[in-house]
Design an enzyme around this catalytic site. Structure first.
Site, PDB file in Angstrom:
ATOM      1  N   SER A 203      -3.137   2.211   3.365  1.00 50.34           N
ATOM      2  CA  SER A 203      -4.251   3.025   2.414  1.00 50.34           C
ATOM      3  C   SER A 203      -3.774   2.963   0.948  1.00 50.34           C
ATOM      4  O   SER A 203      -2.572   2.825   0.740  1.00 50.34           O
ATOM      5  CB  SER A 203      -4.622   4.049   3.121  1.00 50.34           C
ATOM      6  OG  SER A 203      -3.787   5.010   2.633  1.00 50.34           O
ATOM      7  N   LYS A 204      -4.681   3.506   0.371  1.00 52.47           N
ATOM      8  CA  LYS A 204      -4.370   3.616  -1.163  1.00 52.47           C
ATOM      9  C   LYS A 204      -3.014   4.272  -1.396  1.00 52.47           C
ATOM     10  O   LYS A 204      -2.271   4.478  -2.374  1.00 52.47           O
ATOM     11  CB  LYS A 204      -5.409   4.262  -1.768  1.00 52.47           C
ATOM     12  CG  LYS A 204      -6.514   3.191  -2.223  1.00 52.47           C
ATOM     13  CD  LYS A 204      -7.310   3.549  -3.536  1.00 52.47           C
ATOM     14  CE  LYS A 204      -7.846   2.398  -4.274  1.00 52.47           C
ATOM     15  NZ  LYS A 204      -9.124   2.123  -3.327  1.00 52.47           N
ATOM     16  N   ARG A 205      -2.993   5.364  -0.466  1.00 51.79           N
ATOM     17  CA  ARG A 205      -1.647   6.449  -0.395  1.00 51.79           C
ATOM     18  C   ARG A 205      -0.153   5.716  -0.324  1.00 51.79           C
ATOM     19  O   ARG A 205       0.542   6.173  -0.837  1.00 51.79           O
ATOM     20  CB  ARG A 205      -1.886   7.316   0.571  1.00 51.79           C
ATOM     21  CG  ARG A 205      -2.217   8.709   0.166  1.00 51.79           C
ATOM     22  CD  ARG A 205      -2.865   9.751   1.088  1.00 51.79           C
ATOM     23  NE  ARG A 205      -4.046   9.206   1.702  1.00 51.79           N
ATOM     24  CZ  ARG A 205      -4.217   9.097   2.932  1.00 51.79           C
ATOM     25  NH1 ARG A 205      -3.282   9.317   3.863  1.00 51.79           N
ATOM     26  NH2 ARG A 205      -5.419   8.563   3.381  1.00 51.79           N
ATOM     27  N   ASP A 206      -0.454   4.413   0.071  1.00 51.22           N
ATOM     28  CA  ASP A 206       0.851   3.629   0.456  1.00 51.22           C
ATOM     29  C   ASP A 206       1.295   3.000  -1.014  1.00 51.22           C
ATOM     30  O   ASP A 206       2.164   2.325  -0.955  1.00 51.22           O
ATOM     31  CB  ASP A 206       0.704   2.646   1.440  1.00 51.22           C
ATOM     32  CG  ASP A 206       0.588   3.178   2.596  1.00 51.22           C
ATOM     33  OD1 ASP A 206       1.453   4.083   3.133  1.00 51.22           O
ATOM     34  OD2 ASP A 206      -0.486   3.113   3.489  1.00 51.22           O
ATOM     35  N   GLY A 207       0.571   3.403  -2.068  1.00 53.06           N
ATOM     36  CA  GLY A 207       0.991   2.837  -3.325  1.00 53.06           C
ATOM     37  C   GLY A 207       0.067   1.235  -3.521  1.00 53.06           C
ATOM     38  O   GLY A 207      -0.855   1.528  -3.770  1.00 53.06           O
TER      39      GLY A 207
END
Ligand code: GLU
Length: 480
Positions: free
Chosen positions: A248-252
């Site tokens: 997801s976006k949180r993974d950079g």
């Protein structure tokens, strides 16, 4: 054989969408079919033209060429409404007057009873009088598609094999058009428009992420109700992060343009995405072009399990691509990055050795084999264009016994003009003998003086290159 990619332009081209695009493209090219695009821009608030541009640009950069003008979903709203009208007329759909507050109360009740949330089909069989009463109250209505709890939905998925869903698992009658006055048809919703568009585009195979499996069950019911032939489905595994969760976006970094900006090549990224869920046949290895993969691609070799994102493999592949470029092409690709640093450009001083293409090509031969990202070609070239700072380990080396006398002996022997490899070797030997040190001492010290570091490419080649630009003498004398 016709496949499509149906991205929503509500963000930049995500790696998951790009990987779906790769599988669609490979399958189309293998089968000699068409790869089509449909821009699903019906979410008016979140869809932006710049995202459409980013998506098309990313696909093009990756080499995933499409076969016709992209279909713009929002332009087809009349067809979507006509299909909804058809479902209303045939009794497959009806108006539901339940208010948002009533639906919330229903869900809260279900939660309190520890039941799964679902619409309880409360307005499925309203009498004309009941409907009139709601309209008289001024209520608006959504349009819902009937889902028979007893329906058994089956298909043979190209990746997952036989699939079976029960109508009772689909959450009750499904909304296909948003709330609107009861004499109108509100905005049509995803499952309906996808089916109408896929049927209109004569899509034969729908290849998409496995997060759409429950949608497929609903869509199959819609195909049947609309009297349209359903396509074959293939649900590809999700891309997972290092922890095994959906990327997801949180993974950079997750969008293709970000990978591109980081210095990944299109070829390596496309190669890597193909490996995210597909195992190449025995003997093919992991390094291949899209065209090579297209020649052998099939869904038998697509895994069901999620595919873990592996940066090391991507970096390795990118390195393989860069190493295969050859120094001339590598130089061409690095020139803009170097120019951004103010190096090697004509404006810098066109007759400086560093601005000479021959010198730059040699530099590329020297650093090329150790690059894994194009951007590494900036860091590794830095000490060749600018005087490096002395790192701690290099300073310690220069302070060690014999280091300075050895460098002084070398400096004395350094010719003003050209220096060849054989001659350089002889000079190193003579300087060692004169200073009474072992060869290792002068090699390490010379590297420290030239690069300010104990790491770097082949020392002799480094020295010869720096000698040609006249940088070796001042760097050595500065250390004495
Ligand atoms: N617009 C949908 C998405 O981006 C398309 C899904 C599909 O392929 O049907 O998820």
């Amino acid at each position: 054989m016709r496949v499509r990619l149906a991205p929503s332009p509500t963000g930049t081209l995500h790696i998951g969408t790009a990987r779906t695009a790769v599988f669609n493209w490979l399958f189309a090219r293998r089968q000699g079919g068409a790869f089509l695009l449909r821009i699903e821009d019906t979410d008016k608030e979140r869809s932006k033209p710049e995202y459409t541009a980013n998506i098309l640009d990313g696909l093009q950069w990756l080499g995933l060429n499409w076969d016709a003008e992209p279909v713009i979903q929002s332009a087809r709203i009349a067809e979507h409404r006509a299909a909804i009208q058809q479902l209303l007329d045939s009794g497959h759909a009806y108006r539901c007057f339940a208010s948002e507050a009533e639906l919330t109360a229903m869900r809260e009740q279900q939660a309190a009873e520890k039941k799964a949330p679902r619409y309880d089909n409360r307005h499925r069989d309203l009498t004309p009088e009941q409907q009139q009463a709601f309209i008289a109250e001024g209520r608006q209505a959504t349009i819902r598609f009937r889902i028979d709890d007893n329906a058994s939905i089956t298909w043979t998925d190209l990746v997952r094999g036989p699939m079976r869903w029960s109508g009772s698992d689909l959450g009750g009658d499904m909304v296909i058009a948003r709330r609107a006055p009861a004499d109108q048809i509100g905005d049509p919703l995803y499952n309906l428009v996808v089916v109408v568009d896929d049927a209109a585009m004569a899509i034969s195979h729908v290849i998409r992420g496995e997060d759409h499996i429950a949608n497929t069950a609903k869509q199959l019911l819609l195909y049947e109700a609309l009297g349209a032939e359903a396509p074959v489905f293939a649900h590809t595994p999700l891309i997972l992060n290092q922890e095994g969760k959906k990327l997801s976006k949180r993974d950079g970094v997750t969008s293709v343009s970000e990978f591109r900006a980081m210095g990944y090549t299109a070829e390596a990224l496309a190669n890597y995405m193909t490996l995210l869920g597909w195992s190449p046949p025995e003997g093919m290895g992991e390094r291949f072009t899209l065209a090579e993969a297209a020649a052998v691609f099939d869904f038998e070799r697509v895994n069901r399990a999620g595919a873990r994102f592996d940066w090391d493999k991507l970096n390795w592949l990118n390195g393989q691509v860069l190493h295969g470029l050859g120094p001339e092409t590598l130089r061409e690709q690095l020139l803009p990055l170097w120019a951004a640093e103010g190096w090697g450009s004509a404006s810098n001083s066109s007759n400086s050795p560093e601005a000479n293409p021959g010198w730059q090509i040699e530099l590329c031969s020297l650093i090329g084999p150790s690059l894994s990202l194009l951007a590494d070609g900036v860091e590794q070239a830095r000490p060749f264009f600018t005087t490096p700072e002395l790192q701690e380990a290099a300073a310690a080396q220069l302070a060690s016994e014999g280091a300075r006398p050895a460098l002084a002996a070398l400096l004395e022997r350094l010719p003003e003009g050209a220096l060849e490899a054989d001659q350089a070797q002889v000079l190193l030997g003579e300087a060692c003998a004169a200073a009474g040190v072992k060869k290792g001492v002068i090699m390490k010290s010379l590297r420290a003086a030239l690069l300010g570091s104990l790491q770097g490419p082949d020392l002799l080649a480094t020295w010869l290159l720096l000698h040609r630009s006249g940088a070796d003498r001042p760097r050595i004398s500065c250390c004495l």
